[in-house]
Design an enzyme around this catalytic site. Structure first.
Site, PDB file in Angstrom:
ATOM      1  N   ARG A 180     -33.752 -78.959  36.813  1.00 40.84           N
ATOM      2  CA  ARG A 180     -34.726 -78.108  37.513  1.00 40.84           C
ATOM      3  C   ARG A 180     -35.099 -76.878  36.695  1.00 40.84           C
ATOM      4  NH1 ARG A 180     -32.262 -77.839  43.466  1.00 40.84           N
ATOM      5  NH2 ARG A 180     -30.553 -77.094  42.190  1.00 40.84           N
ATOM      6  N   LYS A 211      -1.890 -76.290  37.228  1.00 39.57           N
ATOM      7  CA  LYS A 211      -2.584 -75.345  36.334  1.00 39.57           C
ATOM      8  C   LYS A 211      -1.718 -74.111  36.113  1.00 39.57           C
ATOM      9  CE  LYS A 211      -7.260 -76.893  37.088  1.00 39.57           C
ATOM     10  NZ  LYS A 211      -7.412 -77.598  35.824  1.00 39.57           N
ATOM     11  N   HIS A 234     -12.864 -89.745  32.882  1.00 41.01           N
ATOM     12  CA  HIS A 234     -12.827 -89.510  31.425  1.00 41.01           C
ATOM     13  C   HIS A 234     -11.440 -89.760  30.830  1.00 41.01           C
ATOM     14  CE1 HIS A 234     -11.209 -85.486  32.351  1.00 41.01           C
ATOM     15  NE2 HIS A 234     -10.817 -85.451  31.097  1.00 41.01           N
ATOM     16  N   GLU A 250      -1.102 -78.365  32.701  1.00 41.15           N
ATOM     17  CA  GLU A 250      -2.122 -77.589  31.992  1.00 41.15           C
ATOM     18  C   GLU A 250      -1.701 -76.135  31.907  1.00 41.15           C
ATOM     19  OE1 GLU A 250      -6.303 -79.389  32.652  1.00 41.15           O
ATOM     20  OE2 GLU A 250      -5.528 -78.915  34.627  1.00 41.15           O
ATOM     21  N   LYS A 281     -16.955 -87.829  38.424  1.00 38.21           N
ATOM     22  CA  LYS A 281     -16.024 -87.506  39.482  1.00 38.21           C
ATOM     23  C   LYS A 281     -16.307 -86.091  39.986  1.00 38.21           C
ATOM     24  CE  LYS A 281     -11.859 -85.657  38.706  1.00 38.21           C
ATOM     25  NZ  LYS A 281     -11.872 -84.231  38.282  1.00 38.21           N
ATOM     26  N   HIS A 287      -7.453 -89.284  37.653  1.00 38.08           N
ATOM     27  CA  HIS A 287      -6.827 -89.291  36.330  1.00 38.08           C
ATOM     28  C   HIS A 287      -5.386 -89.819  36.346  1.00 38.08           C
ATOM     29  CE1 HIS A 287     -10.371 -87.204  35.381  1.00 38.08           C
ATOM     30  NE2 HIS A 287      -9.956 -85.976  35.531  1.00 38.08           N
TER      31      HIS A 287
HETATM   32  C1  BG6 Z   1     -11.045 -82.573  34.996  1.00 36.18           C
HETATM   33  C2  BG6 Z   1     -10.569 -81.635  36.041  1.00 36.18           C
HETATM   34  O1  BG6 Z   1     -11.533 -83.755  35.580  1.00 36.18           O
HETATM   35  O2  BG6 Z   1      -9.965 -82.896  34.125  1.00 36.18           O
HETATM   36  C3  BG6 Z   1     -10.018 -80.365  35.398  1.00 36.18           C
HETATM   37  O3  BG6 Z   1     -11.639 -81.289  36.921  1.00 36.18           O
HETATM   38  C4  BG6 Z   1      -8.950 -80.720  34.397  1.00 36.18           C
HETATM   39  O4  BG6 Z   1      -9.509 -79.483  36.385  1.00 36.18           O
HETATM   40  C5  BG6 Z   1      -9.436 -81.782  33.430  1.00 36.18           C
HETATM   41  O5  BG6 Z   1      -8.611 -79.530  33.692  1.00 36.18           O
HETATM   42  C6  BG6 Z   1      -8.322 -82.278  32.545  1.00 36.18           C
HETATM   43  O6  BG6 Z   1      -8.858 -83.109  31.560  1.00 36.18           O
HETATM   44  P1  BG6 Z   1      -8.338 -83.064  30.058  1.00 36.18           P
HETATM   45  O7  BG6 Z   1      -9.126 -84.103  29.350  1.00 36.18           O
HETATM   46  O8  BG6 Z   1      -8.573 -81.663  29.576  1.00 36.18           O
HETATM   47  O9  BG6 Z   1      -6.885 -83.384  30.155  1.00 36.18           O
END
Ligand code: BG6
EC number: 1.1.1.49
Length: 514
Positions: free
Chosen positions: A68, A362, A204, A242, A174, A266
């Site tokens: 947009r 996190k 991913h 993380e 997602k 994931h």
């Molecule tokens: C994302 C989440 O799908 O995956 C994030 O929304 C997360 O919160 C991330 O940090 C982790 O992916 P990767 O590839 O950095 O391990």
């Protein structure tokens, strides 16, 4: 996904993925909705650049960015070129490349076009249909609340009607739904417009080499799979820890939380790679059916087998971190979890009695994504009367990131006259065996979608079954704070997560080490 690499000679090409010998994807227009967003510039465009550098895109490949935001193709291109240059400046960034290959970038840049449009406007979508001819992939890089309405508009504008020899596919990011009921409703909405074969639900994690390698490792070797069952395995731990916090993503994270953000997607992908039965081939339907059988064998998680936590202020890797509740876009009395740990039971012949413990959080003290397979202890009778009175269990650690490879923990004789055993590690590291090229993890996924290989994408029933497994926990947590524990940023998680394993006489694998 292709497994055609000659294993006798590790790939040494400039761009290592997909494997050498793979053909360019057919001519196609990639239409990106959300062209001005973060995902496009951080992941999709660099992935296309890497594919171009590997000559895996057809000369008639085109990208049409839709957003947009007013602007022209030229200023969109310029912004993307600047972001590409930024990747050369941050050696710690998720995609670092010391230089940009100008030929590969020009190849992509020459094929970038932009249109300002609002997908909610049917007239504008019909105008878009006039510009998109032949094969097309529509990538929905937009917030999840738009997935359903956008797919409906694609249908109404005639953009996803396939003809003989012409494909139309849709990639959906997602989160796919926010619980079982909403995921089912979204699947119904999407499948009222598209055939399942046209839908590519992306996760991913499946684009990560090390995640795909779990299948290669399990099924491409004889020495692991015979042990891969409850006779020999005590339990499995799946960790995605993380160090980053919620950063600027409060608005997204508040209604989402760690469980929805990471677990049914994931972590379940990692779980599937480790626990599914050997598929008869790597065809999309065979692999996805094997996953489905696993997911359907998971007993819905009991709320007492789940722990949730939220980080307070603390220190992560020497940096002060503000509490989650003080992050932008987060309510000061938020009860959103930033950490979750839970125990899965799998009711099938292979895994009955072997718990799978999953954890993710996190602002933790260490960053690592890995699977730890802990074997049962060997009998010690032969070592009675020696300095060794107990043996450490064997463990296999599948290192997904940042370490990439495989570590086996085993016992070896300590040098010296006494029969004494010490725990040692045997390590395989990807970078020692292969020349790794910078990549963002979306290369294989985009290539597979362009070539029509859905093996690494989620089928509707996979999504449904993963949500079904965690739904009792989500429902029991509701909006309340009951059981929410707080942990200081920089630790390994809330105390309850340790208690979850301690109650079974087990402990988490440390977040440092290997
Ligand atoms: C994302 C989440 O799908 O995956 C994030 O929304 C997360 O919160 C991330 O940090 C982790 O992916 P990767 O590839 O950095 O391990």
């Amino acid at each position: 996904m292709s497994f055609s690499r000659d294993i006798s000679s590790p790939a040494r090409s400039r761009h290592a993925i997909p494997p050498s010998g793979t053909k360019p994807a057919p001519a196609c227009t990639l239409v990106i909705f959300g062209a001005r967003g973060d995902l496009t510039k951080r992941l999709l465009i660099p992935a296309l650049y890497n594919l171009a550098g590997s000559s895996l895109l057809d000369a008639d490949f085109r990208v049409l960015g839709v957003d947009r935001v007013p602007g022209t193709a030229a200023d969109w291109r310029d912004g993307l070129a600047a972001t590409m240059q930024d990747f050369t400046k941050d050696p710690d960034g998720e995609f670092y490349t010391p230089t940009i290959d100008q030929d590969a970038w020009n190849w992509v840049a020459d094929r970038l076009d932009y249109v300002q449009a609002d997908f909610a406007d049917l007239g504008q979508m019909r105008a878009l249909a006039e510009r998109v001819k032949g094969n097309a992939v529509f990538y929905l890089a937009v917030p999840s609340r738009f997935f359903g309405p956008l797919v409906e508009m694609l249908g109404q504008a005639g953009l996803v009607t396939q003809q003989e020899g012409v494909f139309r596919r849709v990639v959906i990011e997602k989160p796919f739904g926010s619980d079982l009921a909403t995921a089912r409703a979204l699947n119904r909405q999407v499948l009222s417009v598209l055939d399942e074969q046209q839908v590519y639900r992306i996760d991913h994690f499946l684009g990560k080499e090390t995640v795909q390698n779990i299948l290669a490792m399990r099924f491409g070797n004889l020495i692991f799979e015979p042990l891969w069952r409850s006779d020999y395995i005590d339990h499995v731990q799946i960790t995605a820890a993380e160090t980053i916090g919620v950063e600027q993503r409060g608005a997204f994270y508040e209604p989402t939380g760690a469980l929805r953000d990471m677990v049914p997607n994931h972590l379940f992908q990692l779980f599937a790679m480790v626990a599914m039965e050997p598929p008869a081939s790597f065809s999309a339907e065979t692999v996805r059916t094997a996953k489905e059988q696993l997911f359907e064998s998971v007993r819905p998680v009991r709320p007492e087998d789940a722990v949730r936590g939220q980080y307070r202020a603390g220190t992560v890797e020497g940096r002060p971190v503000v509490a989650y509740r003080a992050a932008p876009g987060v309510a000061p009395d938020s009860v959103t979890e930033t950490y979750v740990a839970l125990k899965l039971h799998v009711d099938n012949w292979r895994w009955s009695g072997v718990p799978f413990y999953l954890r993710t959080g996190k602002s933790l003290g260490g960053r690592r994504t890995e699977v730890v397979v802990q074997f049962k202890k060997p009998p010690v009778a032969i070592f009675r009367g020696t300095a060794t009175d107990s043996l450490p269990p064997n463990r296999m650690i599948l290192n997904v990131q940042p370490a990439q490879g495989l570590t086996i923990e085993m016992a070896a004789k300590h040098p010296g006259p006494a029969m004494d055993l010490a725990g040692v590690q045997v390590k395989f590291r990807y970078e020692d065996a292969f020349e790794l090229q910078p990549n963002v993890g979306y290369e294989t996924l985009l290539y597979d979608c362009l070539t029509g290989d859905a093996t690494l994408f989620q089928r509707a029933d996979n999504i449904d079954a993963a949500w079904a497994a965690v739904d009792p926990v989500l429902q029991s947590w509701g909006q309340g704070a009951e059981g929410l524990e707080f942990y200081d940023a920089g630790v390994t998680g809330p105390a309850g997560a340790d208690a979850l394993l301690a109650r079974d006489g087990r402990a988490w694998y440390p977040l440092d080490g290997t």
